[in-house]
Design an enzyme around this catalytic site. Structure first.
Site, mmCIF file in Angstrom:
data_model
loop_
_atom_site.group_PDB
_atom_site.id
_atom_site.type_symbol
_atom_site.label_atom_id
_atom_site.label_comp_id
_atom_site.label_asym_id
_atom_site.label_seq_id
_atom_site.Cartn_x
_atom_site.Cartn_y
_atom_site.Cartn_z
ATOM 1 N N GLY A 72 0.832 -1.199 0.000
ATOM 2 C CA GLY A 72 0.000 0.000 0.000
ATOM 3 C C GLY A 72 0.861 1.241 0.000
ATOM 4 O O GLY A 72 2.000 1.212 0.483
ATOM 5 N N GLN B 57 3.011 9.923 1.314
ATOM 6 C CA GLN B 57 4.354 9.319 1.364
ATOM 7 C C GLN B 57 5.242 9.733 0.193
ATOM 8 O O GLN B 57 6.446 9.582 0.249
ATOM 9 C CB GLN B 57 4.244 7.785 1.400
ATOM 10 C CG GLN B 57 3.595 7.253 2.660
ATOM 11 C CD GLN B 57 3.454 5.760 2.596
ATOM 12 O OE1 GLN B 57 2.465 5.252 2.087
ATOM 13 N NE2 GLN B 57 4.453 5.044 3.074
ATOM 14 N N CYS C 164 6.049 -0.322 6.956
ATOM 15 C CA CYS C 164 5.673 0.842 6.146
ATOM 16 C C CYS C 164 6.866 1.236 5.281
ATOM 17 O O CYS C 164 8.003 1.249 5.750
ATOM 18 C CB CYS C 164 5.303 1.988 7.086
ATOM 19 S SG CYS C 164 4.862 3.501 6.231
ATOM 20 N N LEU C 165 6.583 1.587 4.036
ATOM 21 C CA LEU C 165 7.679 1.994 3.137
ATOM 22 C C LEU C 165 8.360 3.275 3.627
ATOM 23 O O LEU C 165 9.501 3.541 3.264
ATOM 24 C CB LEU C 165 7.148 2.190 1.709
ATOM 25 C CG LEU C 165 6.679 0.904 1.014
ATOM 26 C CD1 LEU C 165 6.055 1.239 -0.340
ATOM 27 C CD2 LEU C 165 7.816 -0.091 0.841
ATOM 28 N N HIS D 279 -4.264 1.820 7.872
ATOM 29 C CA HIS D 279 -2.869 2.295 7.866
ATOM 30 C C HIS D 279 -2.680 3.409 6.822
ATOM 31 O O HIS D 279 -2.097 4.458 7.115
ATOM 32 C CB HIS D 279 -1.953 1.100 7.578
ATOM 33 C CG HIS D 279 -0.497 1.422 7.438
ATOM 34 N ND1 HIS D 279 0.464 0.878 8.260
ATOM 35 C CD2 HIS D 279 0.170 2.223 6.563
ATOM 36 C CE1 HIS D 279 1.654 1.356 7.904
ATOM 37 N NE2 HIS D 279 1.516 2.156 6.862
ATOM 38 N N GLU D 280 -3.220 3.175 5.625
ATOM 39 C CA GLU D 280 -3.033 4.152 4.540
ATOM 40 C C GLU D 280 -3.844 5.429 4.785
ATOM 41 O O GLU D 280 -3.358 6.529 4.509
ATOM 42 C CB GLU D 280 -3.402 3.548 3.182
ATOM 43 C CG GLU D 280 -2.603 2.312 2.766
ATOM 44 C CD GLU D 280 -1.098 2.471 2.870
ATOM 45 O OE1 GLU D 280 -0.588 3.610 2.777
ATOM 46 O OE2 GLU D 280 -0.411 1.458 3.083
HETATM 47 NI NI NI Z 1 2.764 3.209 5.532
#
Ligand code: NI
Length: 167
Positions: free
Chosen positions: A46, A51, A91-92, A133-134
């Site tokens: 995701g 981000q 998470c990225l 989360h997103e």
């Molecule tokens: Ni994330």
């Protein structure tokens, strides 16, 4: 298409609150394509626009094993939630960190798809967790902010060390 660069916690820009998308036009479709490419290249499931330093309410996800089931959520709202579940999240924007977070077990979400068409989705399991989360990202919240202050500080110093080592 283009790969976008991903902001890393504790970058202040990750705390920006995203605005609703006014019109799903060519610019937004390009953003979706670029976000999807970036997510796939980074092996994420995701990615929220926040981000990649775009502060509009766009999220892409793909929970499929074959990575051929792109889901797009524009201007998404959670209209119902129930239950409680815990999951070890990553998470990225927080590379290499995995921590357990408690969230709602089921959510109902209303959003626009990549064509601007409204839809309603009842989600549970990983999909429900990922949506929460997103959507947190779009509100300027990173998952590690559910953890204690002490843990957050440890994560910050660990990430700082990692960044130094990669320079
Ligand atoms: Ni994330």
């Amino acid at each position: 298409m283009a790969l976008l660069s991903i902001l890393h916690y504790p970058d202040e820009r990750l705390h920006t609150v995203a605005k609703p998308v006014e019109k799903v036009d060519a610019r937004i479709r390009q953003l979706i394509a670029d976000m999807a490419e970036t997510m796939y290249a980074s092996r994420g499931i995701g990615l929220a626009a926040t981000q990649v330093n775009v502060h509009e309410q766009v999220v892409v996800m793909d929970l499929s094993e074959e990575k051929n089931d792109l889901q797009v959520f524009i201007n998404a709202r959670i209209t119902q939630h129930s239950g409680e579940t815990t999951h070890e999240e990553g998470c990225l924007s927080v590379p290499g960190i995995f921590e357990t977070v408690t969230r709602s077990e089921q959510v109902t979400v209303e959003a626009l798809d990549g064509e601007g068409k409204p839809f309603t989705l009842e989600a549970d399991g990983l999909l429900a967790i990922c949506i929460q989360h997103e959507l947190d990202h779009l509100q300027g919240k990173v998952f590690v902010e559910y953890l204690s202050r002490l843990k957050q500080n440890r994560i910050k110093s660990k990430l700082k060390k990692q960044e130094k080592n990669t320079l």
